[in-house]
Design an enzyme around this catalytic site. Sequence first.
Site, short mmCIF file in Angstrom:
data_model
loop_
_atom_site.label_atom_id
_atom_site.label_comp_id
_atom_site.label_asym_id
_atom_site.label_seq_id
_atom_site.Cartn_x
_atom_site.Cartn_y
_atom_site.Cartn_z
N ASN A 114 5.10 69.95 80.35
CA ASN A 114 3.92 69.58 81.11
C ASN A 114 2.78 70.50 80.68
O ASN A 114 2.96 71.41 79.88
CB ASN A 114 4.18 69.62 82.61
N ARG A 115 1.59 70.26 81.22
CA ARG A 115 0.43 71.02 80.77
C ARG A 115 0.59 72.51 81.05
O ARG A 115 0.25 73.35 80.20
CB ARG A 115 -0.83 70.50 81.47
N GLU B 176 3.43 74.28 81.26
CA GLU B 176 4.43 74.83 80.35
C GLU B 176 3.87 74.99 78.94
O GLU B 176 4.16 75.97 78.25
CB GLU B 176 5.66 73.93 80.32
N ASP C 129 11.78 64.40 84.48
CA ASP C 129 13.11 63.94 84.08
C ASP C 129 13.11 62.45 83.77
O ASP C 129 13.80 61.99 82.86
CB ASP C 129 14.13 64.23 85.19
#
Length: 502
Positions: free
Chosen positions: A221-222, A224, A291
């Site tokens: 995600n952004r 991470e 997920d």
Amino acid sequence: MYRAVGFLERLDVGVMVDPSSPVASINSLGRSRVVCVGDLMLDRFVYGRVERTSPEAPVPILRTDHDVDMLGGVGNVVRNLVSLGARATLLSVIGDDEVGRRLTAMVEREGWVEPHLLVERGRVSTEKTRFVAGGQQLLRADSETTEVIAPGSAERLFGLAQEAFAGSDVVVLSDYAKGVLAGDLPQRLIEAARDAGRPLVVDPRGPDFGRYAGATVLTPNRTELGVAVGTRLETDDVIVDACRRLIARHEVGAILVTRSRDGMTLVPADGCVAHLKAEAREVFDVSGAGDTVVATLAAALGQGVDLFSAARLANAAAGVAVGRAGTAAVSAADLLHAKHAGDLSAPKAKIVPLAAALVAVAGWRAQGQRIGFTNGCFDLLHPGHVSLLRQARQAADRVIVGLNSDASVRRLKGADRPVQREVARAQVLASLETVDLVVVFAEDTPVRLIEALRPDCLVKGSDYAIDAVVGADIVQGYGGSVLIAEIEPGYSTTGTIRRLRD
């Protein structure tokens, strides 16, 4: 280390799915066999209502109504794969505790999952408890360990994974930084997947993406992604630049960045960047949406769907997931409804994948209803088609139509057909009262559908002799019947097109 660029094109995955056919791509997901390795956890949701605050402290008092347990982490990836109709092999390490035993029992209840859960004495199994009232999460309480799994467990896990790769189409590493995918295990798994000729999707964690060097696709995600490059990512250009630096540094095939309300950004090592808008109509709960993205992307890649089309399917699946409470699993039928918005977004939409059709047929048969089946291109619907479907309904309680995909029609009718895309053709058929379900198939014949659905009555027009009807021998072989329906003279799609050209 190896370079993953071009890896998808080199895979031996059989017939590539036509990227212009979203229905065919969605239907293909159920054929994927996916090996999932990572951190397994228990997601517990405690629901209730808040009517007052505590006199002891300025906090709300939650009057609990009920609680729900779900598989989390890599378990949620598996749940989504099963919901899509795919088969999954699950490999993880849990503790010898009550949560671990609960996880084992839950996994065993999932259909189409081959579990390999290694138990370590003294290890704490991960449990996340979310307290929810009025659709809002009030608090999350975690019980977990981040201790690295024992060397013996890592070796056993790697050995089991190597064996599983041989019978798989694609591999997923789901890293929640709880100690399973630690040390050099991710690199060893990536190299083993390469040796087996399998694409590998990684849901990464932590600042060091070098641990996943050579992966086919990373799905951070952004936040991470920002941790991995050490900077805040506010604009499209900054996100793309960060991805390109990581791709060059760690030789991964592509990075798909999930960006919450801003959708997704796909940055391949070779090719154009794609920014995909979020497809959620209403965001209810973002738990586990990542997920869902990983599961859908992996299942699509495992069936030869191109990377851009696979990312679009994953984006649609995420839009469905965030509109539901809890760590929701998304089905192939959900994806079809999402891709065909409007009237077809209703829960009882008739356009469904084969897996959903099988469920419906089982229910109808339990009620003693007779199942009819017919198939065709149904390019320009005319009175002949209407008559055929009316006769099919007279012969059966339920009528399922197998609809040739666009690619299938082109192979059968020529490059200038179909006149209408499969989405439009399916919508028209689904609007008819005589039709209960429409299943799009990508093959040249409906044999696979007929073998799976086992209709009581197979219906074709009288321009076919019974021995020329595809699937007639199959249906008659198990005691079903074949109806040769009378056709309305003077009507055909080919004739209509010819008159329009003249």
